[in-house]
Design a protein around this motif. Sequence first.
Motif, PDB file in Angstrom:
ATOM      1  N   THR A   1       0.796  -1.065   0.027  1.00  0.00           N
ATOM      2  CA  THR A   1      -0.022  -0.125  -0.048  1.00  0.00           C
ATOM      3  C   THR A   1       0.990   1.325   0.056  1.00  0.00           C
ATOM      4  O   THR A   1       2.057   1.219   0.471  1.00  0.00           O
ATOM      5  CB  THR A   1      -0.849  -0.030   1.180  1.00  0.00           C
TER       6      THR A   1
ATOM      7  N   SER B   1       0.291   5.842   0.440  1.00  0.00           N
ATOM      8  CA  SER B   1      -0.492   6.697   1.150  1.00  0.00           C
ATOM      9  C   SER B   1       0.001   8.183   0.527  1.00  0.00           C
ATOM     10  O   SER B   1       1.138   8.399   0.081  1.00  0.00           O
ATOM     11  CB  SER B   1      -0.476   6.865   2.441  1.00  0.00           C
TER      12      SER B   1
ATOM     13  N   SER C   1      -9.955   2.295  -0.314  1.00  0.00           N
ATOM     14  CA  SER C   1      -8.888   2.956   0.335  1.00  0.00           C
ATOM     15  C   SER C   1      -9.624   3.799   1.389  1.00  0.00           C
ATOM     16  O   SER C   1     -10.808   3.633   1.587  1.00  0.00           O
ATOM     17  CB  SER C   1      -8.002   3.768  -0.323  1.00  0.00           C
TER      18      SER C   1
ATOM     19  N   THR D   1      -5.451  12.947   4.266  1.00  0.00           N
ATOM     20  CA  THR D   1      -4.539  11.817   4.205  1.00  0.00           C
ATOM     21  C   THR D   1      -5.534  10.634   3.537  1.00  0.00           C
ATOM     22  O   THR D   1      -6.398  10.285   3.951  1.00  0.00           O
ATOM     23  CB  THR D   1      -4.327  11.189   5.671  1.00  0.00           C
ATOM     24  N   HIS D   2      -5.079  10.068   2.426  1.00  0.00           N
ATOM     25  CA  HIS D   2      -5.551   9.302   1.578  1.00  0.00           C
ATOM     26  C   HIS D   2      -4.588   8.111   1.568  1.00  0.00           C
ATOM     27  O   HIS D   2      -3.556   7.997   1.076  1.00  0.00           O
ATOM     28  CB  HIS D   2      -5.631   9.690   0.323  1.00  0.00           C
ATOM     29  N   ASP D   3      -5.075   6.920   2.645  1.00  0.00           N
ATOM     30  CA  ASP D   3      -4.154   5.784   2.756  1.00  0.00           C
ATOM     31  C   ASP D   3      -4.791   4.646   2.246  1.00  0.00           C
ATOM     32  O   ASP D   3      -6.095   4.479   1.763  1.00  0.00           O
ATOM     33  CB  ASP D   3      -3.474   5.829   4.374  1.00  0.00           C
ATOM     34  N   GLU D   4      -4.085   3.549   2.686  1.00  0.00           N
ATOM     35  CA  GLU D   4      -4.448   2.095   2.483  1.00  0.00           C
ATOM     36  C   GLU D   4      -4.990   1.995   0.680  1.00  0.00           C
ATOM     37  O   GLU D   4      -5.825   1.164   0.589  1.00  0.00           O
ATOM     38  CB  GLU D   4      -6.009   1.944   3.224  1.00  0.00           C
TER      39      GLU D   4
END
Length: 154
Positions: A5, A7, A92, A110-113
């Motif tokens: 992954t 982010s 995500s 925050t854009h994660d996964e």
Amino acid sequence: MTKETTSFVYVTYILSTPEKVFDAITKPDVARRYWAHENVSDWKPGSKWEHIRANDERTVELVGKVVEVSPPTRLVITWANASQASDPEAYSRVTFEIEEYEDMVRLTVTHDELEAGSGMAKGISKGWPVILSSLKSFLETGRGLDVFAKPKAA
């Protein structure tokens, strides 16, 4: 096997209030003015949200669930292409943190996964900067940017 992954974290400062920034993200009639999409939900934890193109077709482009909501300072949602809504691996997560910063707001997205190298990861790396710039312009001047603009040919 677990997927690799990635982010992205974006921070912008906006001459506005936390309430106006939160409303700009969550109120469809405001979001369409700088994003050309509406974010539609009742904004309660566990509820679904949809990202709907603000045109005559009203295409649902993104879907997810509301994970956490604390107006006007925090919103956490899951995020996937509508075409992949049935695939749990496609989702995500996006976290909006809104904090007062003297006479302005610091917005951290925050854009994660995100699956590393995926189309979604590539898309949001280009998408978030223009959306957040448009949000800032809209809240500070009353006019958003053309989020579909393309570079001029050389």
